[in-house]
Design a protein around this motif. Structure first.
Motif, PDB file in Angstrom:
ATOM      1  N   ASP A 214       0.808  -1.220   0.000  1.00  0.00           N
ATOM      2  CA  ASP A 214       0.000   0.000   0.000  1.00  0.00           C
ATOM      3  C   ASP A 214       0.840   1.268   0.000  1.00  0.00           C
ATOM      4  O   ASP A 214       0.348   2.357   0.297  1.00  0.00           O
ATOM      5  N   GLY A 215       2.124   1.134  -0.338  1.00  0.00           N
ATOM      6  CA  GLY A 215       3.022   2.281  -0.295  1.00  0.00           C
ATOM      7  C   GLY A 215       2.862   3.208  -1.483  1.00  0.00           C
ATOM      8  O   GLY A 215       2.015   3.014  -2.364  1.00  0.00           O
ATOM      9  N   GLU A 216       3.723   4.196  -1.510  1.00  0.00           N
ATOM     10  CA  GLU A 216       3.726   5.175  -2.599  1.00  0.00           C
ATOM     11  C   GLU A 216       4.192   4.522  -3.899  1.00  0.00           C
ATOM     12  O   GLU A 216       5.072   3.656  -3.898  1.00  0.00           O
ATOM     13  N   VAL A 217       3.592   4.923  -5.005  1.00  0.00           N
ATOM     14  CA  VAL A 217       4.003   4.407  -6.313  1.00  0.00           C
ATOM     15  C   VAL A 217       5.414   4.896  -6.610  1.00  0.00           C
ATOM     16  O   VAL A 217       5.700   6.099  -6.533  1.00  0.00           O
ATOM     17  N   THR A 218       6.314   3.956  -6.929  1.00  0.00           N
ATOM     18  CA  THR A 218       7.712   4.313  -7.199  1.00  0.00           C
ATOM     19  C   THR A 218       8.018   4.383  -8.691  1.00  0.00           C
ATOM     20  O   THR A 218       8.976   5.050  -9.086  1.00  0.00           O
ATOM     21  N   SER A 219       7.240   3.683  -9.508  1.00  0.00           N
ATOM     22  CA  SER A 219       7.440   3.773 -10.953  1.00  0.00           C
ATOM     23  C   SER A 219       6.194   3.256 -11.667  1.00  0.00           C
ATOM     24  O   SER A 219       5.378   2.533 -11.090  1.00  0.00           O
ATOM     25  N   ARG A 220       6.078   3.651 -12.937  1.00  0.00           N
ATOM     26  CA  ARG A 220       5.023   3.147 -13.805  1.00  0.00           C
ATOM     27  C   ARG A 220       5.629   2.918 -15.183  1.00  0.00           C
ATOM     28  O   ARG A 220       6.671   3.478 -15.519  1.00  0.00           O
ATOM     29  N   GLY A 221       4.965   2.085 -15.948  1.00  0.00           N
ATOM     30  CA  GLY A 221       5.447   1.822 -17.295  1.00  0.00           C
ATOM     31  C   GLY A 221       4.521   0.847 -17.991  1.00  0.00           C
ATOM     32  O   GLY A 221       3.413   0.581 -17.513  1.00  0.00           O
ATOM     33  N   ILE A 222       4.993   0.298 -19.109  1.00  0.00           N
ATOM     34  CA  ILE A 222       4.190  -0.658 -19.868  1.00  0.00           C
ATOM     35  C   ILE A 222       5.025  -1.887 -20.174  1.00  0.00           C
ATOM     36  O   ILE A 222       6.139  -1.786 -20.703  1.00  0.00           O
ATOM     37  N   ASN A 223       4.484  -3.063 -19.793  1.00  0.00           N
ATOM     38  CA  ASN A 223       5.066  -4.347 -20.159  1.00  0.00           C
ATOM     39  C   ASN A 223       4.511  -4.765 -21.517  1.00  0.00           C
ATOM     40  O   ASN A 223       3.305  -4.701 -21.746  1.00  0.00           O
ATOM     41  N   ASN A 224       5.388  -5.194 -22.392  1.00  0.00           N
ATOM     42  CA  ASN A 224       5.044  -5.633 -23.742  1.00  0.00           C
ATOM     43  C   ASN A 224       5.298  -7.137 -23.779  1.00  0.00           C
ATOM     44  O   ASN A 224       6.445  -7.579 -23.769  1.00  0.00           O
ATOM     45  N   ILE A 225       4.210  -7.936 -23.806  1.00  0.00           N
ATOM     46  CA  ILE A 225       4.320  -9.377 -23.612  1.00  0.00           C
ATOM     47  C   ILE A 225       3.754 -10.120 -24.820  1.00  0.00           C
ATOM     48  O   ILE A 225       2.663  -9.806 -25.300  1.00  0.00           O
ATOM     49  N   GLN A 226       4.500 -11.123 -25.291  1.00  0.00           N
ATOM     50  CA  GLN A 226       4.047 -11.964 -26.393  1.00  0.00           C
ATOM     51  C   GLN A 226       3.723 -13.346 -25.832  1.00  0.00           C
ATOM     52  O   GLN A 226       4.559 -13.983 -25.184  1.00  0.00           O
ATOM     53  N   LEU A 227       2.476 -13.802 -26.085  1.00  0.00           N
ATOM     54  CA  LEU A 227       2.023 -15.113 -25.624  1.00  0.00           C
ATOM     55  C   LEU A 227       1.782 -16.052 -26.802  1.00  0.00           C
ATOM     56  O   LEU A 227       1.452 -15.611 -27.905  1.00  0.00           O
ATOM     57  N   TYR A 228       1.919 -17.333 -26.519  1.00  0.00           N
ATOM     58  CA  TYR A 228       1.585 -18.378 -27.492  1.00  0.00           C
ATOM     59  C   TYR A 228       0.644 -19.355 -26.800  1.00  0.00           C
ATOM     60  O   TYR A 228       0.900 -19.784 -25.668  1.00  0.00           O
TER      61      TYR A 228
ATOM     62  N   ILE B   5       4.507 -17.629 -22.121  1.00  0.00           N
ATOM     63  CA  ILE B   5       5.142 -16.339 -22.393  1.00  0.00           C
ATOM     64  C   ILE B   5       6.360 -16.613 -23.270  1.00  0.00           C
ATOM     65  O   ILE B   5       7.263 -17.366 -22.885  1.00  0.00           O
ATOM     66  N   LEU B   6       6.380 -16.014 -24.471  1.00  0.00           N
ATOM     67  CA  LEU B   6       7.514 -16.186 -25.386  1.00  0.00           C
ATOM     68  C   LEU B   6       8.581 -15.139 -25.144  1.00  0.00           C
ATOM     69  O   LEU B   6       9.781 -15.413 -25.208  1.00  0.00           O
ATOM     70  N   SER B   7       8.136 -13.900 -24.903  1.00  0.00           N
ATOM     71  CA  SER B   7       9.085 -12.808 -24.667  1.00  0.00           C
ATOM     72  C   SER B   7       8.380 -11.686 -23.932  1.00  0.00           C
ATOM     73  O   SER B   7       7.149 -11.602 -23.930  1.00  0.00           O
ATOM     74  N   GLU B   8       9.183 -10.864 -23.307  1.00  0.00           N
ATOM     75  CA  GLU B   8       8.644  -9.678 -22.643  1.00  0.00           C
ATOM     76  C   GLU B   8       9.702  -8.584 -22.637  1.00  0.00           C
ATOM     77  O   GLU B   8      10.895  -8.858 -22.521  1.00  0.00           O
ATOM     78  N   THR B   9       9.241  -7.382 -22.810  1.00  0.00           N
ATOM     79  CA  THR B   9      10.091  -6.214 -22.669  1.00  0.00           C
ATOM     80  C   THR B   9       9.236  -5.120 -22.060  1.00  0.00           C
ATOM     81  O   THR B   9       8.024  -5.269 -21.941  1.00  0.00           O
ATOM     82  N   TRP B  10       9.845  -4.068 -21.607  1.00  0.00           N
ATOM     83  CA  TRP B  10       9.083  -2.968 -21.024  1.00  0.00           C
ATOM     84  C   TRP B  10       9.910  -1.700 -21.051  1.00  0.00           C
ATOM     85  O   TRP B  10      11.115  -1.713 -21.264  1.00  0.00           O
ATOM     86  N   ASP B  11       9.215  -0.616 -20.837  1.00  0.00           N
ATOM     87  CA  ASP B  11       9.884   0.669 -20.654  1.00  0.00           C
ATOM     88  C   ASP B  11       9.130   1.402 -19.558  1.00  0.00           C
ATOM     89  O   ASP B  11       7.934   1.178 -19.348  1.00  0.00           O
ATOM     90  N   SER B  12       9.840   2.242 -18.841  1.00  0.00           N
ATOM     91  CA  SER B  12       9.237   2.941 -17.710  1.00  0.00           C
ATOM     92  C   SER B  12       8.885   4.379 -18.080  1.00  0.00           C
ATOM     93  O   SER B  12       9.442   4.961 -19.007  1.00  0.00           O
ATOM     94  N   GLU B  13       7.959   4.905 -17.328  1.00  0.00           N
ATOM     95  CA  GLU B  13       7.517   6.280 -17.536  1.00  0.00           C
ATOM     96  C   GLU B  13       8.621   7.254 -17.109  1.00  0.00           C
ATOM     97  O   GLU B  13       9.340   7.012 -16.142  1.00  0.00           O
ATOM     98  N   SER B  14       8.747   8.339 -17.865  1.00  0.00           N
ATOM     99  CA  SER B  14       9.705   9.393 -17.541  1.00  0.00           C
ATOM    100  C   SER B  14       9.186  10.688 -18.163  1.00  0.00           C
ATOM    101  O   SER B  14       8.248  10.651 -18.966  1.00  0.00           O
ATOM    102  N   PRO B  15       9.781  11.826 -17.822  1.00  0.00           N
ATOM    103  CA  PRO B  15       9.337  13.072 -18.471  1.00  0.00           C
ATOM    104  C   PRO B  15       9.438  12.999 -19.997  1.00  0.00           C
ATOM    105  O   PRO B  15       8.600  13.560 -20.700  1.00  0.00           O
ATOM    106  N   ARG B  16      10.456  12.286 -20.499  1.00  0.00           N
ATOM    107  CA  ARG B  16      10.598  12.127 -21.948  1.00  0.00           C
ATOM    108  C   ARG B  16       9.650  11.078 -22.511  1.00  0.00           C
ATOM    109  O   ARG B  16       9.457  10.988 -23.715  1.00  0.00           O
ATOM    110  N   ASN B  17       9.088  10.254 -21.636  1.00  0.00           N
ATOM    111  CA  ASN B  17       8.312   9.094 -22.072  1.00  0.00           C
ATOM    112  C   ASN B  17       7.066   8.943 -21.190  1.00  0.00           C
ATOM    113  O   ASN B  17       6.951   7.987 -20.404  1.00  0.00           O
ATOM    114  N   PRO B  18       6.098   9.872 -21.287  1.00  0.00           N
ATOM    115  CA  PRO B  18       4.902   9.799 -20.438  1.00  0.00           C
ATOM    116  C   PRO B  18       3.984   8.669 -20.870  1.00  0.00           C
ATOM    117  O   PRO B  18       3.980   8.261 -22.040  1.00  0.00           O
ATOM    118  N   LEU B  19       3.218   8.124 -19.910  1.00  0.00           N
ATOM    119  CA  LEU B  19       2.253   7.092 -20.242  1.00  0.00           C
ATOM    120  C   LEU B  19       1.143   7.674 -21.101  1.00  0.00           C
ATOM    121  O   LEU B  19       0.759   8.830 -20.942  1.00  0.00           O
TER     122      LEU B  19
END
Length: 196
Positions: free
Chosen positions: A152-166, A174-188
């Motif tokens: 229940d703590g403070e949110v420390t990061s946000r982003g999007i997981n990109n997941i490929q399923l078969y 799960i075949l593969s997964e990658t992600w990137d996190s939110e930043s001022p240059r990369n807002p959600l």
């Protein structure tokens, strides 16, 4: 090592029985059960769990659950491996000091070794939005996440997981997964109820 017991000639049948029982208790105390006997008493969990791999909701729930937990607590790597295809790879995106992205490549086991310092501080990740596209046996998931150090703590990061399923007709992998996190240059993005 072989144990030897001497029974005095003057002993009665009852005394002999008591001595044998005491010797048996001593053997049980001094020589603990073999590991395979202990395993037979308390069988280990067999993976994959049907609930984890029989649906998209199930595998996504397990995907987040296996990495979440309190500080200095081992994660269930066997369960995580069972979610992934044997040749699956994980591609985390990290950012250099100047903000430029850099892609890493891991097996599931290598990823858990790399992630351990983060897990040791407490790490809870949960899904806050999901986009799913499927065609035949292939499914692509954009899963927006947020992380905390306590449930229940403070949110420390946000982003999007990109997941490929078969889906092989019986279960999801799960075949593969990658992600990137939110930043001022990369807002959600603001769609799917997710906004800055």
């Amino acid at each position: 090592m072989q144990a030897q017991f001497t029974i005095p000639a003057s002993s009665t049948g009852k005394q002999i029985l008591v001595m044998l029982l005491a010797s048996l208790m001593l053997l049980i105390t001094v020589f603990p059960m073999r590991a395979d006997a202990a395993a037979a008493v308390a069988p280990a969990t067999t993976y994959p769990l049907a609930a984890d791999v029989s649906s998209i909701d199930g595998i996504m729930h397990a995907y987040y659950e296996v990495v979440s937990g309190p500080p200095n607590t081992p994660r269930n790597i066997a369960r995580d491996i069972s979610l992934h295809h044997p040749r699956a790879q994980i591609f985390p995106t990290v950012h250099e000091k100047n903000g430029d992205p850099r892609l890493l490549v891991f097996s599931v086991q290598e990823f858990h070794v790399w992630s351990k310092p983060v897990y040791d501080t407490g790490f809870y990740e949960r899904e806050i939005a999901r986009e799913v596209k499927s065609f035949g046996s292939s499914t692509h998931i954009w899963s927006t996440y947020e992380t905390r150090q306590t449930p229940d703590g403070e949110v420390t990061s946000r982003g999007i997981n990109n997941i490929q399923l078969y889906f092989d007709g019986q279960r999801y992998w799960i075949l593969s997964e990658t992600w990137d996190s939110e930043s001022p240059r990369n807002p959600l993005p603001t769609k799917n109820g997710v906004s800055k």
